[in-house]
Scaffold this active site. Sequence first.
Site, short mmCIF file in Angstrom:
data_model
loop_
_atom_site.label_atom_id
_atom_site.label_comp_id
_atom_site.label_asym_id
_atom_site.label_seq_id
_atom_site.Cartn_x
_atom_site.Cartn_y
_atom_site.Cartn_z
N HIS A 68 1.43 0.74 6.06
CA HIS A 68 0.49 1.87 6.01
C HIS A 68 -0.68 1.66 6.98
CE1 HIS A 68 1.88 3.78 2.17
NE2 HIS A 68 2.31 2.56 1.92
N GLU A 110 -2.61 3.82 8.07
CA GLU A 110 -3.69 4.75 7.71
C GLU A 110 -4.65 4.16 6.68
OE1 GLU A 110 -0.55 5.46 4.58
OE2 GLU A 110 -0.58 4.91 6.71
N ARG A 113 15.01 0.95 -0.18
CA ARG A 113 13.79 1.36 -0.90
C ARG A 113 13.21 0.21 -1.69
NH1 ARG A 113 13.96 4.80 -5.35
NH2 ARG A 113 11.87 5.60 -5.26
N ILE A 152 3.00 -1.61 0.59
CA ILE A 152 2.87 -1.22 -0.81
C ILE A 152 4.22 -0.67 -1.29
CG2 ILE A 152 1.67 0.24 -2.49
CD1 ILE A 152 -0.64 0.40 -0.39
N ARG A 153 4.91 -1.39 -2.15
CA ARG A 153 6.26 -0.99 -2.60
C ARG A 153 7.09 -0.55 -1.40
NH1 ARG A 153 5.94 3.53 -6.65
NH2 ARG A 153 8.16 3.27 -6.72
N CYS A 190 6.03 4.20 5.45
CA CYS A 190 6.49 3.81 4.12
C CYS A 190 7.49 4.83 3.57
CB CYS A 190 5.31 3.57 3.18
SG CYS A 190 5.78 2.63 1.70
N GLY A 246 3.98 7.55 0.16
CA GLY A 246 3.88 8.21 -1.14
C GLY A 246 5.12 7.84 -1.92
N GLU A 247 5.75 8.80 -2.55
CA GLU A 247 6.97 8.56 -3.33
C GLU A 247 8.08 9.40 -2.71
OE1 GLU A 247 9.91 7.82 -5.31
OE2 GLU A 247 8.19 6.59 -5.87
N SER A 248 9.06 8.72 -2.11
CA SER A 248 10.06 9.44 -1.31
C SER A 248 10.87 10.45 -2.12
CB SER A 248 10.99 8.45 -0.60
OG SER A 248 11.65 7.61 -1.54
#
Length: 200
Positions: free
Chosen positions: A180, A182, A110, A139-140, A81, A49-51
Amino acid sequence: MTAPAIGVLALQGDVREHVAALTGAGADARPVRRPEELDAVDGLVIPGGESTTISKLADIFEMREPIDKRIAAGMPVYGSCAGMIMLATEVLDGRPDQRGFAGIEMTVRRNAFGRQVDSFEAPVAIAGVEGEPFHAVFIRAPWVERVGAGVEVLGEVTDGPAAGRIVAVRQGNLLATSFHPELTADLRLHRYFVDLVRAA
């Protein structure tokens, strides 16, 4: 054999996908966003997600201290991630107010592989997981720049410009990947974590 109860930190990110993968891997998986829900599980997944958002929400939902305590007490945790960033003792290119759970002695950068447009897929062999290399989705994604003495490197990118970058690690009961699993149909890494929780 009873299914271990494994929570997915449901503050932001790929919560449903991890719950589905853990269920497929033989766990009693459930979303966790309150301290009392954390008390009822044997292990925890911190999803992608977004840390920075997960860090803020961990404070708002009063989850930071309970998770810190459970990690200190030996609860198995897997971070993918953003979850990897949340488990690192040092984060490069993070926001100054960003705080993680600092469980794995490692330095993580990051968005190391670039922005969303630089997302990519690559084969990554994981130590301790049999069969073909993982079809890893980045992903990023972060990567690991340095690991401490107690950290086992489980996987590195083998090809392309990022060859040699560390993307999977384990320290005791803590596991982290910068990709990821998942988002694929490959449940081997989730099974690995379910086994880790069972053994703990």
